[in-house]
Motif scaffolding. Structure first.
Motif, short mmCIF file in Angstrom:
data_model
loop_
_atom_site.label_atom_id
_atom_site.label_comp_id
_atom_site.label_asym_id
_atom_site.label_seq_id
_atom_site.Cartn_x
_atom_site.Cartn_y
_atom_site.Cartn_z
N GLU A 1 -12.09 -22.63 -2.14
CA GLU A 1 -13.04 -22.15 -1.60
C GLU A 1 -12.73 -21.71 -0.17
OE1 GLU A 1 -15.88 -25.38 -1.86
OE2 GLU A 1 -16.76 -24.64 -3.68
N GLN A 2 -12.05 -22.36 0.53
CA GLN A 2 -11.61 -22.15 1.93
C GLN A 2 -10.82 -20.87 1.92
OE1 GLN A 2 -9.73 -25.47 3.11
NE2 GLN A 2 -11.58 -26.35 4.26
N LEU A 3 -9.78 -20.67 0.72
CA LEU A 3 -8.90 -19.52 0.53
C LEU A 3 -9.81 -18.47 0.27
CD1 LEU A 3 -6.10 -18.24 0.31
CD2 LEU A 3 -6.26 -18.97 -2.39
N ALA A 4 -10.79 -18.41 -0.64
CA ALA A 4 -11.77 -17.15 -0.62
C ALA A 4 -12.50 -16.65 0.71
CB ALA A 4 -12.88 -17.50 -1.72
N LEU A 5 -12.80 -17.72 1.58
CA LEU A 5 -13.40 -17.19 2.88
C LEU A 5 -12.39 -16.42 3.71
CD1 LEU A 5 -15.50 -20.60 3.64
CD2 LEU A 5 -16.33 -18.20 2.98
N ALA A 6 -11.23 -17.06 3.50
CA ALA A 6 -10.08 -16.52 4.44
C ALA A 6 -9.70 -15.10 3.89
CB ALA A 6 -8.70 -17.47 4.51
N LEU A 7 -9.73 -15.09 2.59
CA LEU A 7 -9.31 -13.49 2.26
C LEU A 7 -10.62 -12.79 2.35
CD1 LEU A 7 -8.08 -14.73 -1.47
CD2 LEU A 7 -6.73 -13.41 0.41
N LYS A 8 -11.96 -13.21 2.25
CA LYS A 8 -12.94 -12.24 2.50
C LYS A 8 -12.90 -11.93 4.16
CE LYS A 8 -18.05 -12.35 2.08
NZ LYS A 8 -19.27 -13.06 1.84
N ALA A 9 -12.68 -12.71 4.90
CA ALA A 9 -12.29 -12.28 6.24
C ALA A 9 -11.41 -11.21 6.63
CB ALA A 9 -12.22 -13.61 7.21
N VAL B 1 0.93 -14.93 3.88
CA VAL B 1 0.74 -16.25 3.91
C VAL B 1 -0.39 -16.81 3.11
CG1 VAL B 1 -0.35 -18.20 5.62
CG2 VAL B 1 1.42 -16.33 6.43
N LEU B 2 -1.51 -15.98 2.86
CA LEU B 2 -2.63 -16.38 2.11
C LEU B 2 -1.97 -16.53 0.74
CD1 LEU B 2 -5.88 -14.60 3.93
CD2 LEU B 2 -5.13 -17.23 4.07
N HIS B 3 -1.37 -15.56 0.23
CA HIS B 3 -0.81 -15.39 -1.21
C HIS B 3 0.03 -16.47 -1.49
CE1 HIS B 3 1.92 -13.95 -4.13
NE2 HIS B 3 0.84 -13.59 -4.89
N ARG B 4 0.83 -16.81 -0.54
CA ARG B 4 1.83 -18.31 -0.87
C ARG B 4 0.89 -19.21 -1.02
NH1 ARG B 4 5.23 -15.93 3.04
NH2 ARG B 4 4.65 -17.05 4.93
N HIS B 5 -0.20 -19.51 -0.06
CA HIS B 5 -1.28 -20.59 -0.23
C HIS B 5 -1.88 -20.58 -1.63
CE1 HIS B 5 -3.66 -24.05 1.09
NE2 HIS B 5 -4.70 -23.34 0.59
N ALA B 6 -1.97 -19.35 -2.04
CA ALA B 6 -2.85 -19.21 -3.32
C ALA B 6 -1.70 -19.39 -4.42
CB ALA B 6 -3.32 -17.76 -3.57
N ALA B 7 -0.88 -18.95 -4.39
CA ALA B 7 0.43 -19.24 -5.64
C ALA B 7 0.73 -20.91 -5.48
CB ALA B 7 1.65 -18.56 -5.08
N GLN C 1 -8.10 -7.84 -4.49
CA GLN C 1 -8.01 -8.15 -5.91
C GLN C 1 -8.00 -9.66 -5.62
OE1 GLN C 1 -4.43 -6.20 -7.55
NE2 GLN C 1 -5.87 -4.60 -8.20
N LEU C 2 -7.08 -10.42 -4.97
CA LEU C 2 -6.93 -11.85 -4.97
C LEU C 2 -8.10 -12.47 -4.32
CD1 LEU C 2 -5.22 -14.13 -5.04
CD2 LEU C 2 -4.40 -13.65 -2.61
N ARG C 3 -9.13 -11.67 -3.76
CA ARG C 3 -10.38 -12.48 -3.26
C ARG C 3 -11.09 -12.41 -4.60
NH1 ARG C 3 -13.37 -8.41 -0.03
NH2 ARG C 3 -13.99 -7.85 -2.32
N ASP C 4 -11.23 -11.41 -5.30
CA ASP C 4 -12.06 -11.30 -6.52
C ASP C 4 -11.65 -12.33 -7.47
OD1 ASP C 4 -13.53 -9.31 -5.23
OD2 ASP C 4 -12.58 -7.73 -6.24
N TYR C 5 -10.44 -12.35 -7.56
CA TYR C 5 -9.82 -13.40 -8.61
C TYR C 5 -10.37 -14.90 -8.25
CZ TYR C 5 -6.65 -15.41 -11.97
OH TYR C 5 -5.93 -16.17 -12.85
N LEU D 1 -12.57 -17.31 -10.31
CA LEU D 1 -12.13 -18.68 -10.61
C LEU D 1 -13.31 -19.89 -10.15
CD1 LEU D 1 -8.20 -18.76 -9.91
CD2 LEU D 1 -9.44 -18.70 -12.01
N LEU D 2 -13.60 -19.73 -9.19
CA LEU D 2 -14.42 -20.66 -8.40
C LEU D 2 -16.04 -20.44 -9.21
CD1 LEU D 2 -13.90 -20.22 -4.73
CD2 LEU D 2 -13.33 -22.41 -6.12
N LYS D 3 -16.32 -19.42 -9.69
CA LYS D 3 -17.63 -19.07 -10.29
C LYS D 3 -17.41 -19.90 -11.87
CE LYS D 3 -19.40 -15.31 -9.36
NZ LYS D 3 -20.01 -13.82 -9.58
#
Length: 177
Positions: free
Chosen positions: A10-18, A45-51, A87-91, A95-97
């Protein structure tokens, strides 16, 4: 998915949205000089966190990795980052949905089970209470002798009319006169 991982996503999604909103704004207003490499590093950085959160997810690990085109100017770098971050934000949001839907369904099932348990307990308590109440009822019914009413007195028959004896002879005489 455990609660900690869900919170991190959820935090990652917020960062990606920003980041996506910032990149879109830069591209729209045309202020991107010198920002291509900075924004690309933020995305990486955000991609590495997601991975790290989704190590078994091929799509995140391989497909959504940023590969900047050599010799690209800042506008092209921002366009590439914009595509990947969207794409990463939507993905991640997808997943969260799915996770929320699964959690919601599990909670509904738990509530249904709880509802059945409560219903069973209420029925059991009601049966026990009714049994105790019925056992303590003392039924003492006295049935009185039925009173048979006396039949009414029959009416008296009418008296026959008093007959006047007339002589037919006299009547005939009267007719003659």
């Amino acid at each position: 998915m455990d609660e900690h991982k869900t919170k991190d996503l959820e935090q990652l999604a917020l960062a990606l949205k920003a980041l996506a909103a910032s990149v879109e704004k830069m591209l729209m207003i045309g202020e991107f000089a010198g920002l291509g490499d900075v924004v690309a590093k933020k995305y990486q950085v955000l991609h590495r966190h997601a991975a790290g959160l989704l190590p078994d997810d091929f799509f995140v690990r391989e497909v959504l990795a940023l590969e900047l085109t050599e010799g690209a100017d800042d506008r092209a770098k921002l366009a590439q980052v914009s595509l990947m971050v969207s794409q990463l934000r939507d993905y991640v949001e997808g997943l969260l949905k799915v996770e929320r839907r699964a959690t919601f369904t599990a909670e509904i099932d738990d509530l249904k089970g709880l509802g059945r348990e409560i219903q069973d307990q209420i029925l059991s308590i009601t049966r026990q209470s009714l049994r105790r109440a019925i056992r303590s009822i003392d039924v003492n019914v006295e049935i009185p002798e039925p009173k048979i009413p006396k039949p009414p007195r029959p009416p008296e028959p009418p008296h026959p009319p008093k007959s006047k004896r007339h002589d037919r002879r006299h009547e005939d005489d009267d007719d003659l006169i």
